[in-house]
Design an enzyme around this catalytic site. Sequence first.
Site, PDB file in Angstrom:
ATOM      1  N   CYS A 135     -32.783 -47.017  74.072  1.00  0.00           N
ATOM      2  CA  CYS A 135     -31.469 -47.082  74.741  1.00  0.00           C
ATOM      3  C   CYS A 135     -30.627 -48.390  74.181  1.00  0.00           C
ATOM      4  CB  CYS A 135     -31.517 -47.148  76.296  1.00  0.00           C
ATOM      5  SG  CYS A 135     -29.973 -47.228  77.142  1.00  0.00           S
ATOM      6  N   THR A 137     -29.845 -42.913  70.590  1.00  0.00           N
ATOM      7  CA  THR A 137     -28.266 -43.128  70.512  1.00  0.00           C
ATOM      8  C   THR A 137     -27.881 -44.097  69.276  1.00  0.00           C
ATOM      9  OG1 THR A 137     -27.538 -44.172  72.325  1.00  0.00           O
ATOM     10  CG2 THR A 137     -27.365 -41.786  72.178  1.00  0.00           C
ATOM     11  N   CYS A 152      -9.065 -17.302  44.193  1.00  0.00           N
ATOM     12  CA  CYS A 152      -8.418 -18.459  44.546  1.00  0.00           C
ATOM     13  C   CYS A 152      -6.945 -18.207  45.283  1.00  0.00           C
ATOM     14  CB  CYS A 152      -8.065 -18.910  43.124  1.00  0.00           C
ATOM     15  SG  CYS A 152      -6.944 -20.544  43.193  1.00  0.00           S
ATOM     16  N   CYS A 158      -4.218 -23.163  46.684  1.00  0.00           N
ATOM     17  CA  CYS A 158      -3.764 -24.055  47.539  1.00  0.00           C
ATOM     18  C   CYS A 158      -3.774 -25.431  46.750  1.00  0.00           C
ATOM     19  CB  CYS A 158      -4.902 -24.278  48.574  1.00  0.00           C
ATOM     20  SG  CYS A 158      -6.461 -24.864  48.143  1.00  0.00           S
ATOM     21  N   CYS A 192     -12.514 -26.654  48.555  1.00  0.00           N
ATOM     22  CA  CYS A 192     -12.266 -25.246  48.443  1.00  0.00           C
ATOM     23  C   CYS A 192     -12.332 -24.493  49.741  1.00  0.00           C
ATOM     24  CB  CYS A 192     -12.765 -24.527  47.134  1.00  0.00           C
ATOM     25  SG  CYS A 192     -11.931 -22.793  47.080  1.00  0.00           S
TER      26      CYS A 192
HETATM   27  S1  SF4 Z   1      -9.395 -25.394  46.218  1.00  0.00           S
HETATM   28 FE1  SF4 Z   1      -8.520 -24.836  44.231  1.00  0.00          FE
HETATM   29  S2  SF4 Z   1      -9.955 -23.232  43.356  1.00  0.00           S
HETATM   30 FE2  SF4 Z   1     -10.282 -23.182  45.650  1.00  0.00          FE
HETATM   31  S3  SF4 Z   1      -8.466 -22.118  46.341  1.00  0.00           S
HETATM   32 FE3  SF4 Z   1      -7.705 -23.770  46.277  1.00  0.00          FE
HETATM   33  S4  SF4 Z   1      -6.714 -23.952  44.263  1.00  0.00           S
HETATM   34 FE4  SF4 Z   1      -7.941 -21.989  44.170  1.00  0.00          FE
END
Ligand code: SF4
Lengths: 434, 438
Positions: free
Chosen positions: B139, B205, B347, B350, B396
């Site tokens: 503790c 903890t 893909c 993004c 990703c």
């Molecule tokens: S992180 Fe890169 S490889 Fe993955 S979905 Fe997005 S653009 Fe595509």
Amino acid sequence: MAKLPVLTDGPFKELHPAMTMPEALREANRCLYCYDAPCTRACPTHIDVPAFIKKIASGNLVGSARVIFESNILGGSCARVCPVEALCEGACVHNSLQHSPIEIGRLQRVATDHVMERDIQLFEAGKATGKKVAIIGGGPAGLGCAAELAILGYSVTVFDDRAQPGGLNTYAMAQYKINTDFAIAEAKLLEQLGVHFKQNTHVGKDVPLAELEKDFDAIFIGVGLGATQKLGIPGEDLPGVVDALTFIEELKTKKPADVKVGKRVLVIGAGNTAIDAVTQAKRLGAERSAIVYRKGEDDMPAYDYEYEIGKSMGCDFYFHASPVRIEGNGKAEKLVCKNAQTGAELTLECDMVIKAIGQAKRAEFLKGFPQVALDDKGRVVVNAEFQTSNPKYFAGGDCVNGGKEAVDAVAGGKAAARGIHKKLNGAAANSKVA
Amino acid sequence: MKNSVIDLTTNTGGIISPNPFWLASAPPTNMGSMVERAFEAGWGGAVWKTIGQPIVNVSSRLATLDYRGSKMIGLNNIELITDRPIETNFKEIEKCKKRFPTHAVIASLMVESKRDAWHEIVKRTNDSGADGIELNFGCPHGMSERGMGSAMGQVPEYTCMVTEWVKEVAKVPVLVKLTPNVGSILPPGRAAVKGGADGLSLINTINSVMGVDVDTFMPYPMVNGMAAHGGYCGPAVKPIALNMVGELARDKETKHIPISGIGGVETWRDAVEFMLLGSTSVQVCTAVMHYGYRIVEDLIDGLTNYLREKGMTSPKQLVGKSAAAVTDWGNLDMNYKVLARVDKDKCINCNLCFVACDDGAHQAIKLVPDQARGGKAYPEIVDEECVGCNLCSLVCPSPGCISMVRMDGETQKLSWREVQEKGIAIKPGHANKNIERA
Ligand code: SF4
Ligand SMILES: Cc1cc2nc3c(=O)[nH]c(=O)nc-3n(C[C@H](O)[C@H](O)[C@H](O)COP(=O)(O)OP(=O)(O)OC[C@H]3O[C@@H](n4cnc5c(N)ncnc54)[C@H](O)[C@@H]3O)c2cc1C
Ligand SMILES: Cc1cc2nc3c(=O)[nH]c(=O)nc-3n(C[C@H](O)[C@H](O)[C@H](O)COP(=O)(O)O)c2cc1C
Ligand code: SF4
Ligand code: SF4
């Protein structure tokens, strides 16, 4: 403005109500914060969507609203009226993952409502340049241009022939998307930037063009489109036949109870305006409210989700029905249609016919501007800086693009402001508004 | 598939329980009626809320770390040991044991650092019928200021000494619960073993301040305008616990001692991970404080199905299976190379991999428009720059889109230790090819 005007009840209550804060946080945290995000690219005003969403998630709502308004001064109404399925949300990467897209429009509203409800002023008039610009038309295009110019330090006057500013934001958009008073209030926020509004002032009638030419260093044309086009069929002038814009404008300016609607309403046309008309007629209490369209279901120019709204409200749809004539004893009673392919006739009983076959261009009026060229469709021709063939005149919005969305008009107005700035200041438009 | 008979019975240093899932000493084991309900729900064992001279608690006592909409990924508390009389607790243990003779009831104990005091409470425990003893040397708040809890656990000599005292009179197995608030878990672990511990429980903890309210400027949990550091637990601490469990499971001096693993266990998968790194049983607190005793149903069900799938019959077969795979960095093969590979079909554009690699790693990703895919830009790996760090595949969001593919052709292994031992000269710097000899 403590509470923003909104209808939370009745037939015109909001389609997309405001998000609660816990809802907003959950949704904001779902955003992946994409880099060079597809949603931002899909927005005509290129709002940095991941940035404003991340700021909602961090609890920085004022910063979030600033990101939005910097790109789109009408971010509050666009949050309500944008066809997001076809724009930002349609581009959201979550669609590719088979997840529902981030509710960008409603999140945008969370941030913009936050500052508007608290009267937080985010922008100020820029250091005076001593130059003056006249804006003809107080719709989204004119307002987008005016705000940008005011922030850049120009003295801006908006001439608009209606009682209230906002253009079709105020006078046309479906009441269940955006409340009239909200649109007016948002437009009037531009007064904080020193923008002067001259309402009920028709340029050409109340103010001669020559006077504007004399008093202002540049002129922006943002007059939008004109009245609904004519059908050109017998019986069109019978009482009971109205044009969609007039019908909708009544709705936007009166109490629902004071708007006259038929029991059996037929709306001619199948664009978004037609859907607005047919669904709002239903909301007003029409027993039957139907679309009559000369082509097939797949040809409908209305967005799919608008069509869904129409269907879900119980509206009827007659396809391949070309209106031939309207009959009636002193008033519209029957609409006779023909199937263009089969030749078969269809007669529909009615007591109200709403024409919604698109707005005409204000070609006659536009021709009055000296050396401002129009294309063969009656649209004002502009270059990359939104400058017309007369270097003193710039233009943007529906009168240039032939009729798109409010967000396109804002983008056009803003781009024109940069063009004007470049012309008058000889500088690249390095505004603090990105 | 033939259904093998799975037996979840577990023996942790002589403490037998019908399954490896125990409640950790905490609010869920505060009193007899609670422990009995937990056993009814299916828990195999319960370590009683630490018994000692009853204290006075403060309110409030708890605060959480919430993350992006997930509640309670970390929990912090400033609660002390039991606030109920010693005698009440032991009476309830007796009653509970009578009702649940085959379940494991372990008395967690903490008294002042005096031999007599320890002898007295251990004897009382012997009489209660408890199946084991756990010494709370962990503790980190309140009790430590009184020379107990982590104040013991942080000094190996004390740990050893008190363990010896307890072992002098204990008639049931003794587990020593370790504090993670130390530079290395090995000295206290070894000290407990030296003192005669039958098993180790960890982790307790972690010292922490949960946060500060940026409007009121008050840290929390707040007690009338002030706060104190508390103990951190919950899902967020699992990696720290796994490391410490693994270290003890590999150490020459402690590896033969059973471990009851604690720290962020919420699902059967967490439990399996603890077992693979050397735990015999696991203990749960935060997840039960969050969702209730009912979570044990899936702990048992999930573990059973997992064992069946693996063709195993007992969780014993899992214990320590991965412990040896964790080694010192110096033993790792520097010639093993992976490179990122993108599956364009998966893909979603993004671009998170691009920005992560560009700003957070090695500028090994380019966004290249692909005419065959409507001119959209897709990430392409620049093999010469990719160091195989995993970052892109970790950020990703699209499952299976970026994989790390082995590219070294399985050439001869070369570890830093070998380099040192054999005096091989190598060129520094990252390489995506075999190590160059200078
Ligand atoms: S992180 Fe890169 S490889 Fe993955 S979905 Fe997005 S653009 Fe595509
Ligand atoms: C029924 C309907 C529903 C719609 N719904 C949506 C929707 O849900 N979402 C969306 O994004 N878009 C919608 N739109 C489209 C949107 O309204 C327009 O794209 C947008 O308003 C165009 O902005 P603007 O500034 O170019 O023109 P307008 O908004 O038309 O503004 C032009 C203004 O200039 C004034 N004006 C014209 N001539 C003169 C003159 N000579 N002197 C002074 N003033 C003059 C007009 O009266 C008007 O106020 C809808 C349109 C209609 C008709
Ligand atoms: C891949 C990686 C490498 C790191 N290397 C170092 C290092 O060389 N020196 C150092 O002091 N800390 C290093 N750190 C620790 C960070 O500086 C930092 O203390 C730690 O990540 C905690 O911060 P955060 O979790 O808030 O990001 C490293 C962290 C990571 C993730
Ligand atoms: S302005 Fe409209 S299109 Fe742009 S991000 Fe906002 S909601 Fe989407
Ligand atoms: S595309 Fe979707 S997930 Fe990505 S930044 Fe935009 S809203 Fe967020």
